[in-house]
Design a protein around this motif. Structure first.
Motif, PDB file in Angstrom:
ATOM      1  N   ARG A   1       0.795  -1.231   0.000  1.00  0.00           N
ATOM      2  CA  ARG A   1       0.000   0.000   0.000  1.00  0.00           C
ATOM      3  C   ARG A   1       0.828   1.281   0.000  1.00  0.00           C
ATOM      4  NH1 ARG A   1      -5.358  -0.706   3.832  1.00  0.00           N
ATOM      5  NH2 ARG A   1      -6.319  -2.404   2.625  1.00  0.00           N
TER       6      ARG A   1
ATOM      7  N   TYR B   1       0.025   6.436  -0.639  1.00  0.00           N
ATOM      8  CA  TYR B   1      -0.494   5.457   0.319  1.00  0.00           C
ATOM      9  C   TYR B   1      -1.900   5.055  -0.082  1.00  0.00           C
ATOM     10  CZ  TYR B   1      -1.621   3.138   4.717  1.00  0.00           C
ATOM     11  OH  TYR B   1      -1.983   2.215   5.668  1.00  0.00           O
ATOM     12  N   ASP B   2      -2.097   3.748  -0.240  1.00  0.00           N
ATOM     13  CA  ASP B   2      -3.405   3.193  -0.571  1.00  0.00           C
ATOM     14  C   ASP B   2      -4.174   2.989   0.726  1.00  0.00           C
ATOM     15  OD1 ASP B   2      -5.614   1.778  -1.381  1.00  0.00           O
ATOM     16  OD2 ASP B   2      -4.512   0.278  -2.550  1.00  0.00           O
ATOM     17  N   LEU B   3      -5.187   3.821   0.948  1.00  0.00           N
ATOM     18  CA  LEU B   3      -5.952   3.770   2.184  1.00  0.00           C
ATOM     19  C   LEU B   3      -7.016   2.684   2.185  1.00  0.00           C
ATOM     20  CD1 LEU B   3      -6.457   7.621   2.609  1.00  0.00           C
ATOM     21  CD2 LEU B   3      -4.849   6.173   3.863  1.00  0.00           C
TER      22      LEU B   3
ATOM     23  N   TYR C   1      -9.560   4.695  -1.846  1.00  0.00           N
ATOM     24  CA  TYR C   1      -8.904   5.938  -1.472  1.00  0.00           C
ATOM     25  C   TYR C   1      -7.390   5.817  -1.666  1.00  0.00           C
ATOM     26  CZ  TYR C   1     -13.166   7.668   0.784  1.00  0.00           C
ATOM     27  OH  TYR C   1     -14.448   8.114   1.031  1.00  0.00           O
ATOM     28  N   ASP C   2      -6.785   6.847  -2.277  1.00  0.00           N
ATOM     29  CA  ASP C   2      -5.334   6.958  -2.417  1.00  0.00           C
ATOM     30  C   ASP C   2      -4.904   8.330  -1.925  1.00  0.00           C
ATOM     31  OD1 ASP C   2      -4.794   4.458  -3.574  1.00  0.00           O
ATOM     32  OD2 ASP C   2      -5.362   5.193  -5.553  1.00  0.00           O
ATOM     33  N   LEU C   3      -3.801   8.381  -1.198  1.00  0.00           N
ATOM     34  CA  LEU C   3      -3.251   9.644  -0.716  1.00  0.00           C
ATOM     35  C   LEU C   3      -1.853   9.814  -1.309  1.00  0.00           C
ATOM     36  CD1 LEU C   3      -3.701  12.083   1.219  1.00  0.00           C
ATOM     37  CD2 LEU C   3      -2.495  10.740   2.964  1.00  0.00           C
TER      38      LEU C   3
ATOM     39  N   LEU D   1      -5.785  13.721  -2.315  1.00  0.00           N
ATOM     40  CA  LEU D   1      -6.585  12.594  -1.826  1.00  0.00           C
ATOM     41  C   LEU D   1      -7.553  12.185  -2.929  1.00  0.00           C
ATOM     42  CD1 LEU D   1      -7.480  10.682   0.460  1.00  0.00           C
ATOM     43  CD2 LEU D   1      -9.112  12.453   1.169  1.00  0.00           C
TER      44      LEU D   1
ATOM     45  N   LYS E   1     -10.442   9.444  -4.525  1.00  0.00           N
ATOM     46  CA  LYS E   1     -11.453   8.433  -4.225  1.00  0.00           C
ATOM     47  C   LYS E   1     -12.023   7.918  -5.548  1.00  0.00           C
ATOM     48  CE  LYS E   1     -14.844   5.966  -2.484  1.00  0.00           C
ATOM     49  NZ  LYS E   1     -14.594   4.593  -1.991  1.00  0.00           N
TER      50      LYS E   1
END
Length: 707
Positions: A418, A445-447, A451-453, A498, A500
């Motif tokens: 992630r 970072y794969d939340l 979701y990706d940050l 961020l 989605k």
């Protein structure tokens, strides 16, 4: 035969082709991959950077011919046209084109003012483009100095499914209400020919002619006889020819080589609004004359690229390019009644020759956990200015050389499935300045749950360009001078994104992005006006620039319907260190945009609409109070909204395409502003020319595909 007479033969070619072919054509689907800032081409979702992609389908829906046509509706990007030069440049986050690098196939584009920066968007043709990738934020490690606000990377098409492709098109457009099909309006003719010689060799060539006949508005054109300020054009006419050639060799799946050649020629006409009656009292007659200029720009580009990987996984990417752009001028006296030129001075005004090479190695460990990239980038610009450019200030031609010699490296670490992080650094060695560094830290970072940050923190020095250091553009109409004592700027930027992504079956897709940023530029270089010996501009380190902001964008597709919307809020603080008075308060602005398209497969029709709202913009300017004392006031540039719309219809199994559209439906020409230095009391009220009004266009394109 005049090139304008090609309109009718092109139309015949399109029509005959539409009636002639009847076989079906398979649809070519391009993989959603990006290359900008990547070690290897990969999907947008896997990229550690937030990459915005403008696809070929997006370009076609807008019927964009050049980059200025296309970027006008993008959020956080502002196209800044100049009616007096015919050029259009780009701003991103309030930073102008000095801070944004424009690349074609990862190589910066030469232009009249620099290499990669100051690029005139109207000189970037889109006929052979596969997609455009935009990365916002400091990219100094990957792309060197002057990529403070971001980069725009134009990716050309390099393959085809067909043995032969022949694609001519014709586009006619009004300039506001002005059009007659000959010497009023905009007229574009283009043809592209591609050929798969065999499975390993592919080649293509394109030719485009773009004739923009200028915008008169209330002016009276070239042959106006009276000295009343109405002679000439409000938006200068210009004529462009663009030719490109490509040869690609792919011996196997691991290696690819290509050579690309480009020739560009532009002619811009300036008609002086001052008319000399040239009265002869002996005969009681006049013979009006005016001092006119024709500016020419020519560009040559040679680019070789070798890319691939060796058997153990080591990946290489190598570029070698030679580019040249010259600016010439024909100055003359023009007898308006007879059309005669005399006292003609024709010479090369300025030229730039750029030698560029870049290479990188990556994938040393052939590992999914960690990867390294090391590389170098070298460019040298050799410039020339004619002694005639100085209006008697100097008697010899001026030649200067400016070079940068960089090495860089980064590592990408995947901590689990992630989290990915990429630190990097670049050392910038210059032929004129002390060694500088660019640093960056990017992470993804794969939340989970779609979701990706992503975050990007980087520094990026901005070196003074050749134009800022050495230009000397002085004649009866201009006085712009470089400054060899300029110091490099230092920039830092931080971006957080961020994402989605939501999918429901095969029909519904949502992609929403929330972004926030902060940029700080120190020792910023700008043109400073001097009034001591007439209006003179010279580049100088004069101010500090800070901006922050946030944006929210969302894209949705449901079957044949696509919707996109975005909103951004930003604040800008700008301090003039050289001014006795200054104010570092943040001035805020907003932008919003939206577009929609709907496909009707049964009719072969696509409907598209685009809207963008640019809120008021503010700037602190020096003015005078009622007693004549200097004060700081807040100047304002009014808000404006632009709307475009197109209807595209396909015939003959999608081979023949007709696109009808309208640009600037809100009929924007001038907007009011008092955000200019000088003036009295509450600032000098004036207006800025931003457009030439509501215009309509018709594009006819035919695809001859064989094999």
């Amino acid at each position: 035969m005049s090139i304008k007479t090609l309109h009718f033969p092109f139309f015949l070619l399109l029509t005959i082709g539409a009636l002639g072919q009847q076989d079906s054509i398979p649809q070519e689907k391009l993989k959603e991959v990006v290359i900008t800032g990547q070690y290897n081409p990969q999907s947008v979702k896997k990229s550690v950077y937030q990459v915005e992609v403008i696809s070929r389908a997006d370009i076609d829906r807008q019927a964009g011919n050049n980059l200025a046509d296309l970027l006008n509706q993008s959020l956080n990007i502002t196209v800044m046209p100049s009616s007096s030069t015919g050029k259009s440049t780009v701003e991103m986050f309030g930073l102008n084109s000095q801070y944004i690098k424009i690349l074609v196939d990862n190589v910066p584009v030469i232009n009249d003012e620099g290499l990669g920066n100051f690029t005139d968007l109207t000189q970037i043709n889109l006929d052979d483009i596969q997609q455009i990738e935009i990365v916002k934020g400091s990219m100094g490690v990957e792309y060197g100095a002057n990529a403070v606000a971001g980069i725009i990377n134009i990716i050309t098409k390099k393959s085809s499914k067909y043995k032969w492709e022949v694609t001519p098109y014709l586009q006619e457009e009004t300039i506001g209400k002005e059009y007659n099909g000959i010497n009023k309006g905009r007229h574009i003719q283009s043809v592209r020919v591609g050929h798969n010689i065999n499975p390993k060799w592919y080649t293509y060539a394109t030719f485009t002619h773009n004739d923009f006949d200028g915008f008169l508005n209330n002016k009276q054109g070239q042959n106006h006889l009276f000295n009343d300020g109405l002679r000439g054009y409000e938006w200068l006419p210009k004529d462009q020819i663009h030719a490109k050639a490509y040869l690609g060799f792919t011996p196997n799946t691991n290696h690819r080589f290509f050579y690309r050649f480009e020739f560009f020629d532009e002619e811009t006409k300036y008609f002086n609004d001052i008319v000399d009656p040239n009265y002869n009292p002996a005969t009681d007659t006049d013979d009006p004359i005016a001092a006119d200029d024709i500016y020419g720009s020519q560009r040559f580009v040679h680019l070789f690229n070798a890319a691939g990987k060796f058997t153990k996984g080591l990946t290489y990417d190598f570029y070698l390019s030679y580019q040249q752009q010259t600016r010439d001028i024909e100055s003359f006296q023009y007898r308006i009644r007879t059309g005669e030129k005399f006292d003609v001075k024709d010479f090369e005004y300025e030229s730039r020759k750029a030698y560029f090479t870049k290479g990188s190695l990556s994938n040393f460990l052939d590992s999914d956990v960690i990867d390294f990239q090391v590389g170098y980038e070298v460019n040298e610009i050799h410039g020339y200015a004619s002694s005639f450019a100085g209006e008697g200030m100097f008697t010899e031609n001026i030649k200067r050389t400016l070079g940068t010699y960089d090495v860089y490296g980064s590592t990408e670490i995947n901590i689990g499935k992630r989290f990915s992080v990429r630190p990097g650094a670049r050392a910038l060695f210059s032929s004129k300045f002390d060694t500088m560094t660019a640093l960056s830290l990017s992470a993804k970072y794969d939340l989970g749950n779609g979701y990706d940050l992503r975050g990007i923190l980087g520094t990026c020095p901005k070196l003074p360009t050749y134009e800022e250091l050495y230009t000397y553009f002085v004649d009866v109409n201009h006085n712009v001078q470089g400054n060899p004592n300029l110091q490099p700027e230092n920039g830092i930027s931080a971006f957080l994104h961020l994402n989605k992504i939501f999918k429901s079956g095969d029909k519904v897709n949502f992609d929403t992005i929330f972004s926030t940023w902060y940029l700080n530029v120190r020792d910023r270089i700008e043109l400073v006006a001097f009034l001591d010996d007439g209006l003179r501009y010279q580049y100088g380190n004069i101010d500090i620039y800070r901006t922050y902001g946030a944006s929210l964008t969302s894209q949705m597709t449901y079957g044949n319907l696509g919707l996109n919307a975005g909103f951004t809020f930003s604040g800008v603080s700008k301090v003039l260190d050289s001014a006795e008075l200054s104010n570092d308060d943040y001035l805020h602005s907003v932008q919003a945009n939206g577009n929609a398209f709907y496909r009707i497969p049964k009719w072969g029709t696509t409907l598209s609409a685009y809207i963008k709202y640019n809120g008021p913009e503010y700037q602190f300017v020096t003015s005078e109070d009622l007693n004549g004392d200097p004060v700081i006031v807040r100047g304002k540039r009014d808000s404006f909204t632009s709307v475009d719309a197109t209807v595209s219809k396909s015939f003959d199994k999608d081979r023949f395409q007709v696109t009808l559209g309208a640009r600037n439906l809100t009929d924007i020409k001038r907007i009011n502003t008092n955000a200019l230095q000088g003036g009295a009391h509450e600032g000098a009220g004036t207006s800025v020319l931003l457009g030439y009004g509501r215009s309509y266009f018709l594009k006819l394109l035919y695809k001859f595909n064989f094999g």
